[in-house]
Write a protein that holds these residues in place. Structure first.
Motif, PDB file in Angstrom:
ATOM      1  N   CYS A 278      16.712  42.825  16.355  1.00 37.35           N
ATOM      2  CA  CYS A 278      15.558  43.722  16.355  1.00 37.35           C
ATOM      3  C   CYS A 278      14.876  43.723  17.727  1.00 37.35           C
ATOM      4  N   LEU A 279      14.757  42.563  18.344  1.00 36.53           N
ATOM      5  CA  LEU A 279      14.115  42.478  19.653  1.00 36.53           C
ATOM      6  C   LEU A 279      14.956  43.122  20.746  1.00 36.53           C
ATOM      7  N   VAL A 280      16.282  43.090  20.601  1.00 37.62           N
ATOM      8  CA  VAL A 280      17.141  43.781  21.562  1.00 37.62           C
ATOM      9  C   VAL A 280      16.833  45.273  21.525  1.00 37.62           C
ATOM     10  N   HIS A 281      16.731  45.835  20.330  1.00 41.20           N
ATOM     11  CA  HIS A 281      16.389  47.259  20.209  1.00 41.20           C
ATOM     12  C   HIS A 281      14.974  47.529  20.729  1.00 41.20           C
ATOM     13  N   ALA A 282      14.066  46.612  20.480  1.00 44.14           N
ATOM     14  CA  ALA A 282      12.691  46.778  20.964  1.00 44.14           C
ATOM     15  C   ALA A 282      12.657  46.792  22.490  1.00 44.14           C
ATOM     16  N   CYS A 283      13.443  45.926  23.119  1.00 41.22           N
ATOM     17  CA  CYS A 283      13.491  45.862  24.587  1.00 41.22           C
ATOM     18  C   CYS A 283      13.938  47.184  25.189  1.00 41.22           C
ATOM     19  N   GLU A 284      14.828  47.881  24.490  1.00 40.67           N
ATOM     20  CA  GLU A 284      15.391  49.131  24.997  1.00 40.67           C
ATOM     21  C   GLU A 284      14.387  50.281  25.023  1.00 40.67           C
ATOM     22  N   GLN A 285      13.251  50.117  24.358  1.00 43.79           N
ATOM     23  CA  GLN A 285      12.273  51.203  24.255  1.00 43.79           C
ATOM     24  C   GLN A 285      11.409  51.352  25.496  1.00 43.79           C
ATOM     25  N   GLY A 286      11.332  50.321  26.334  1.00 44.76           N
ATOM     26  CA  GLY A 286      10.523  50.403  27.543  1.00 44.76           C
ATOM     27  C   GLY A 286       9.026  50.397  27.279  1.00 44.76           C
ATOM     28  N   LEU A 287       8.633  49.830  26.149  1.00 48.03           N
ATOM     29  CA  LEU A 287       7.220  49.739  25.763  1.00 48.03           C
ATOM     30  C   LEU A 287       6.857  48.278  25.511  1.00 48.03           C
ATOM     31  N   PRO A 288       5.559  47.957  25.557  1.00 43.94           N
ATOM     32  CA  PRO A 288       5.151  46.608  25.160  1.00 43.94           C
ATOM     33  C   PRO A 288       5.623  46.330  23.730  1.00 43.94           C
ATOM     34  N   VAL A 289       5.986  45.084  23.469  1.00 43.85           N
ATOM     35  CA  VAL A 289       6.488  44.689  22.157  1.00 43.85           C
ATOM     36  C   VAL A 289       5.496  43.720  21.519  1.00 43.85           C
ATOM     37  N   VAL A 290       5.110  44.032  20.286  1.00 43.46           N
ATOM     38  CA  VAL A 290       4.232  43.171  19.503  1.00 43.46           C
ATOM     39  C   VAL A 290       5.019  42.694  18.289  1.00 43.46           C
ATOM     40  N   VAL A 291       5.084  41.374  18.113  1.00 44.15           N
ATOM     41  CA  VAL A 291       5.784  40.791  16.974  1.00 44.15           C
ATOM     42  C   VAL A 291       4.735  40.228  16.026  1.00 44.15           C
ATOM     43  N   ASP A 292       4.721  40.734  14.802  1.00 44.87           N
ATOM     44  CA  ASP A 292       3.741  40.306  13.802  1.00 44.87           C
ATOM     45  C   ASP A 292       4.335  39.197  12.946  1.00 44.87           C
ATOM     46  N   PHE A 293       3.741  38.010  13.070  1.00 52.27           N
ATOM     47  CA  PHE A 293       4.209  36.824  12.333  1.00 52.27           C
ATOM     48  C   PHE A 293       3.335  36.526  11.118  1.00 52.27           C
ATOM     49  N   ALA A 294       2.584  37.505  10.608  1.00 50.29           N
ATOM     50  CA  ALA A 294       1.671  37.260   9.496  1.00 50.29           C
ATOM     51  C   ALA A 294       2.373  36.644   8.287  1.00 50.29           C
ATOM     52  N   ALA A 295       3.624  37.015   8.052  1.00 48.91           N
ATOM     53  CA  ALA A 295       4.344  36.518   6.880  1.00 48.91           C
ATOM     54  C   ALA A 295       5.390  35.458   7.223  1.00 48.91           C
ATOM     55  N   VAL A 296       5.349  34.936   8.452  1.00 46.54           N
ATOM     56  CA  VAL A 296       6.298  33.898   8.861  1.00 46.54           C
ATOM     57  C   VAL A 296       5.721  32.533   8.496  1.00 46.54           C
ATOM     58  N   THR A 297       6.537  31.733   7.820  1.00 50.25           N
ATOM     59  CA  THR A 297       6.070  30.424   7.356  1.00 50.25           C
ATOM     60  C   THR A 297       6.599  29.261   8.175  1.00 50.25           C
ATOM     61  N   PHE A 298       7.657  29.494   8.959  1.00 55.81           N
ATOM     62  CA  PHE A 298       8.293  28.403   9.709  1.00 55.81           C
ATOM     63  C   PHE A 298       9.105  28.994  10.847  1.00 55.81           C
ATOM     64  N   VAL A 299       9.105  28.321  11.996  1.00 50.09           N
ATOM     65  CA  VAL A 299       9.998  28.672  13.106  1.00 50.09           C
ATOM     66  C   VAL A 299      10.664  27.403  13.617  1.00 50.09           C
TER      67      VAL A 299
END
Length: 108
Positions: free
Chosen positions: A32-53
Motif C-alpha cells: 500500500c505504501l509503495v502505491h502511496a509513494c507513486e502519487q507524489g503527495l504527502p502520505v498520512v498513515v492512520d494507526f487508530a486501529a493498530v494494536t501492535f507493531v
C-alpha cells in the motif's frame, strides 16, 4: 490479520490499517505504501486501529519514508495508541517520521 487500504485525497494520500503489524502482515502495508509513494503527495498513515507493531512493520515505515522524502513529500503516522507510540519512540523512529499519538478520550 491486518487490513490496509489507500485513499487518494485532494492534498494527501491516506493509508489506513488495523490489527497487528508484524512479519506476517507488514507486506500488505508495504504494498500500500509503495502505491502511496507513486502519487507524489504527502502520505498520512492512520494507526487508530493498530494494536501492535514489530520491527518488520517499523522497517516498512522507515523504507517508505525514504522513498516519500526522495519524492519531495512527507510521511506522517497518526492516531498511534500509547503502546504503539512507545514502540516508535523507543526505536527512535519518531525522530525520522512525524509520529502522532492518538488524542486522549474526553473524561468527565
Amino acid at each position: 490479520m491486518a487490513g490496509t487500504s489507500l485513499r487518494v485525497e485532494q492534498e494527501r494520500v491516506l493509508v489506513t490499517t488495523d490489527g497487528e503489524l508484524d512479519m506476517g502482515t507488514a507486506g500488505g502495508l508495504r504494498e500500500c505504501l509503495v502505491h502511496a509513494c507513486e502519487q507524489g503527495l504527502p502520505v498520512v498513515v492512520d494507526f487508530a486501529a493498530v494494536t501492535f507493531v514489530d520491527s518488520s512493520a517499523l522497517a516498512v515505515l522507515a523504507s517508505a519514508n525514504r522513498h516519500i522524502r526522495d519524492n519531495g513529500c512527507d510521511l506522517t503516522v497518526i492516531n498511534c495508541s500509547p503502546r504503539v507510540f512507545t514502540t516508535m519512540t523507543l526505536t527512535g523512529l519518531d525522530g525520522v517520521i512525524d509520529v502522532r499519538q492518538a488524542a486522549p478520550e474526553d473524561t468527565e
